[in-house]
Design a protein around this motif. Sequence first.
Motif, PDB file in Angstrom:
ATOM      1  N   PHE A 247       4.265  10.626  11.541  1.00 18.66           N
ATOM      2  CA  PHE A 247       3.599   9.563  10.791  1.00 18.66           C
ATOM      3  C   PHE A 247       2.161   9.377  11.232  1.00 18.66           C
ATOM      4  CE2 PHE A 247       2.157   5.334   9.775  1.00 18.66           C
ATOM      5  CZ  PHE A 247       2.567   5.205   8.460  1.00 18.66           C
ATOM      6  N   HIS A 248       1.272   9.328  10.269  1.00 18.43           N
ATOM      7  CA  HIS A 248      -0.085   8.841  10.558  1.00 18.43           C
ATOM      8  C   HIS A 248      -0.610   8.125   9.335  1.00 18.43           C
ATOM      9  CE1 HIS A 248      -2.135  11.964   8.196  1.00 18.43           C
ATOM     10  NE2 HIS A 248      -1.199  12.775   8.637  1.00 18.43           N
ATOM     11  N   TYR A 249      -1.423   7.101   9.572  1.00 20.31           N
ATOM     12  CA  TYR A 249      -2.069   6.416   8.454  1.00 20.31           C
ATOM     13  C   TYR A 249      -3.171   7.332   7.938  1.00 20.31           C
ATOM     14  CZ  TYR A 249       0.305   2.091   9.650  1.00 20.31           C
ATOM     15  OH  TYR A 249       1.264   1.145   9.881  1.00 20.31           O
ATOM     16  N   PRO A 250      -3.588   7.142   6.676  1.00 20.57           N
ATOM     17  CA  PRO A 250      -4.657   7.989   6.151  1.00 20.57           C
ATOM     18  C   PRO A 250      -5.877   7.973   7.086  1.00 20.57           C
ATOM     19  CG  PRO A 250      -3.797   6.540   4.436  1.00 20.57           C
ATOM     20  CD  PRO A 250      -3.121   6.153   5.702  1.00 20.57           C
TER      21      PRO A 250
ATOM     22  N   SER B  50      -6.272   8.685  10.125  1.00 19.03           N
ATOM     23  CA  SER B  50      -6.115   8.049  11.427  1.00 19.03           C
ATOM     24  C   SER B  50      -5.305   8.984  12.318  1.00 19.03           C
ATOM     25  CB  SER B  50      -5.424   6.705  11.237  1.00 19.03           C
ATOM     26  OG  SER B  50      -4.610   6.404  12.332  1.00 19.03           O
TER      27      SER B  50
ATOM     28  N   THR C  43      -2.386  10.491  14.832  1.00 21.86           N
ATOM     29  CA  THR C  43      -0.934  10.542  14.684  1.00 21.86           C
ATOM     30  C   THR C  43      -0.302   9.391  15.452  1.00 21.86           C
ATOM     31  OG1 THR C  43      -1.069  12.922  14.535  1.00 21.86           O
ATOM     32  CG2 THR C  43       1.080  12.001  15.047  1.00 21.86           C
TER      33      THR C  43
ATOM     34  N   THR D 109       5.795   0.725  13.849  1.00 19.73           N
ATOM     35  CA  THR D 109       5.751   1.734  12.798  1.00 19.73           C
ATOM     36  C   THR D 109       7.121   2.366  12.613  1.00 19.73           C
ATOM     37  OG1 THR D 109       3.476   2.178  13.397  1.00 19.73           O
ATOM     38  CG2 THR D 109       4.578   3.831  12.049  1.00 19.73           C
TER      39      THR D 109
ATOM     40  N   LYS E   2       9.448  -0.026  10.924  1.00 18.85           N
ATOM     41  CA  LYS E   2       9.148  -0.162   9.493  1.00 18.85           C
ATOM     42  C   LYS E   2       9.624   1.058   8.716  1.00 18.85           C
ATOM     43  CE  LYS E   2       5.031  -3.065   9.730  1.00 18.85           C
ATOM     44  NZ  LYS E   2       3.598  -3.060   9.399  1.00 18.85           N
TER      45      LYS E   2
ATOM     46  N   LEU F 165       7.604   1.701   5.399  1.00 21.69           N
ATOM     47  CA  LEU F 165       6.555   2.712   5.457  1.00 21.69           C
ATOM     48  C   LEU F 165       7.216   4.053   5.184  1.00 21.69           C
ATOM     49  CD1 LEU F 165       4.519   1.778   8.667  1.00 21.69           C
ATOM     50  CD2 LEU F 165       3.736   1.632   6.307  1.00 21.69           C
TER      51      LEU F 165
ATOM     52  N   THR G  48       5.075  10.667   6.981  1.00 21.75           N
ATOM     53  CA  THR G  48       4.174  11.711   6.524  1.00 21.75           C
ATOM     54  C   THR G  48       4.935  13.031   6.399  1.00 21.75           C
ATOM     55  OG1 THR G  48       2.598  10.586   7.951  1.00 21.75           O
ATOM     56  CG2 THR G  48       1.858  12.609   6.912  1.00 21.75           C
TER      57      THR G  48
ATOM     58  N   GLN H 195       0.278  -9.357   4.336  1.00 23.56           N
ATOM     59  CA  GLN H 195       0.835  -8.637   5.493  1.00 23.56           C
ATOM     60  C   GLN H 195       2.013  -9.384   6.113  1.00 23.56           C
ATOM     61  OE1 GLN H 195      -0.079  -5.846   7.297  1.00 23.56           O
ATOM     62  NE2 GLN H 195      -1.382  -5.208   5.595  1.00 23.56           N
TER      63      GLN H 195
ATOM     64  N   GLU I 122       3.791   0.476   0.174  1.00 22.37           N
ATOM     65  CA  GLU I 122       4.317   0.343   1.526  1.00 22.37           C
ATOM     66  C   GLU I 122       3.968  -1.025   2.085  1.00 22.37           C
ATOM     67  OE1 GLU I 122       3.960   4.098   3.937  1.00 22.37           O
ATOM     68  OE2 GLU I 122       2.706   4.668   2.262  1.00 22.37           O
TER      69      GLU I 122
END
Lengths: 283, 250, 126
Positions: free
Chosen positions: A9-12, A14, A16, A43, A46, A52, A55, B81, B249
């Motif tokens: 998982f990584h946010y766009p 950002s 890992t 994370t 979630k 979430l 990835t 949030q 999400e």
Amino acid sequence: MVEINNLQFHYPKSRTILDNVSLDFTPGNIYGLFGKNGEGKSTLMKIIAGLLFPTAGNCYVLNEITSKRKVKSLKDIFIVSEDFELPSIKISTYEKINAPFYPKFSKNQFYDLIKEFKLSPDQKISTLSFGQKKKVFIAFGIATNTKLLLMDEPTNGLDIPSKSQFRKIMASAVDQGKCIIISTHQVRDLHSLINHVIILDQSKVVIDKPLSFISEHLWFGKPKHHDQDAVIYSEMTFGGKAVLYKQDKDETDIDLELLFNAVLSEPEQINNALNTAYHGARI
Amino acid sequence: MAQEFSIKRIGGFIYRDIVLLKSTIITGLSVTGGLLFIGFLFNLREDYHLTPNEFVSVFFKFYIPVGLLLCFTIFKEAHSQKTNQFYFSLPVSSYERIAAAWFTTSIIYTVVFTTFGFLVGQFAIVTGIVVSQANFHVVPIFSENYWKVVAFYFLIQPTFLLGAVTFSKNRIGKTLLSILLIVFGLVVYNFILFGVLNIGYEVFSGEKLASDAFDLTSNDFSGIGSWFWIIVLGIGILLATYYKITEKEA
Amino acid sequence: MDFDNSKPIYLQIVDFFYESILARRWPEGERIPSVREVAMMVEVNPNTAIRAFNYLQDEGVIYNKRGIGYFVSENGYKKVLDIKRKEFIELTLPDVFKKMILLDVKLEEMSNSYNQYVNDIDHENK
């Protein structure tokens, strides 16, 4: 109950956050998910709850991919998130509008817990303190009787007597069909409650073992003079607590805080000690 | 599929939305109630009578904007949030979320707001009788124009639901801007298309012949045609909203 | 319950049982709290509580009646007494002796102290 395979998982744009995480959670256990701040505990929670999307890799709860958020699996997942806000309505109204979605919700249990937390159903949630709101949220989560209960930093914001209350309630909430995952950095609060520990560090799982297994392989306490060779990690606090290879010593209580620090500074040695059975001095 | 679509859950979700928005709804209705009242009184002043067209001309000025605001309010929980984790983990499928939101913001809203408009209008007439010399008559709600306004609302409302789900900040502004851009795009497209098709006949869009042609086509298009488009377009946009919700999400 | 950091929690629960039996709070042949109740009482994971129950069962201090619950064995008091005496003689006394030698406390001094203590207790009870 929860099956995670090679999760990434990584946010766009950002770094890992979770790297090749594989875990398996089974019913009847209370898992403690530990890690420094920002190491992906929330994370991971979630992702398990389907909030979430990974990835790469996948996460199943009761054999359903969680990111699809099927009612079938959502019915059996509840997440007590760390950052939350409850609507400004009465506690009883909150129960009335949200409970019907959870088929196994127990009204009696909810109001018993509310009473145990010294709250009353007629109180308006907006007049409560943060800790009290958290209690309402926790009580609701337990009363949904979902097979999977995720709690992100549940003791944050609770005062000392409430923490003890929380442990009592959790001890009574777990049964063989239920799986509870608690993430926290306040290791001490939950020490007696969990029976399986998972530690995340630098986006990876560094330890994933039942406590009974750990206490069979590691020894915690003040080392005697002749034990110096067995020391894996020690702290210079008063008395000099240390983690040792257990060898043929008596089982000790697991000092989770010490274990946590030891795992972060000596991950290889700790895993070595856990993964190789002791063939020691007795022979 | 049976497990993912239950009328009972949709009902529960509508009830939940209404309870959560109760105070907002009450505030909104009292403010618009006051404004509607003034509007109706104003129309009573000259002939002591509220005609169907007078009713609709006051009614639609509030019915449409308030309805659009409601569309944005109903998805507020999905964007904060602090509340969206609970919102998305609630065992309700995306179909059910869309169905509930659509039903609340279109059908329930229209019925409630019409009833409300009727009551305020009646109250204005009674006030007119008391302070002046109006005659008692029942507020005429249903007229051709009323149904046109409702049809127009039903046509644009799904687009606002889509905007309310898609954008997370400045949702209303971004939605209006997108609509404006789309409309502008369509106008340009039409203009070009018109030009390409008619260049041989040397008819330009400003000329009388062209506007006659448009009138002709739009006449054909009214009635069943426009309702058909409301349904097709509405379903299409609600479907897009559904995908946006499943992708979102928390 | 306050946990000390040397013994595993399940053994500390065992000690809590021993104390209750020695103090006759839990008489022989009587039902004791269930696993869940004990887990709540001492705020531990029920799995840990089960481990304590199993340990006590292996020691013959308690027994399980299927479907009813756990009971203190008929000779449970005697068994606990033996276990605790053995523990005292094998573990606690050597520590005391070690300190006596270190601090040069004579056996005579200790027996005086002991008699004094017993006297005081008797007085208090009268």
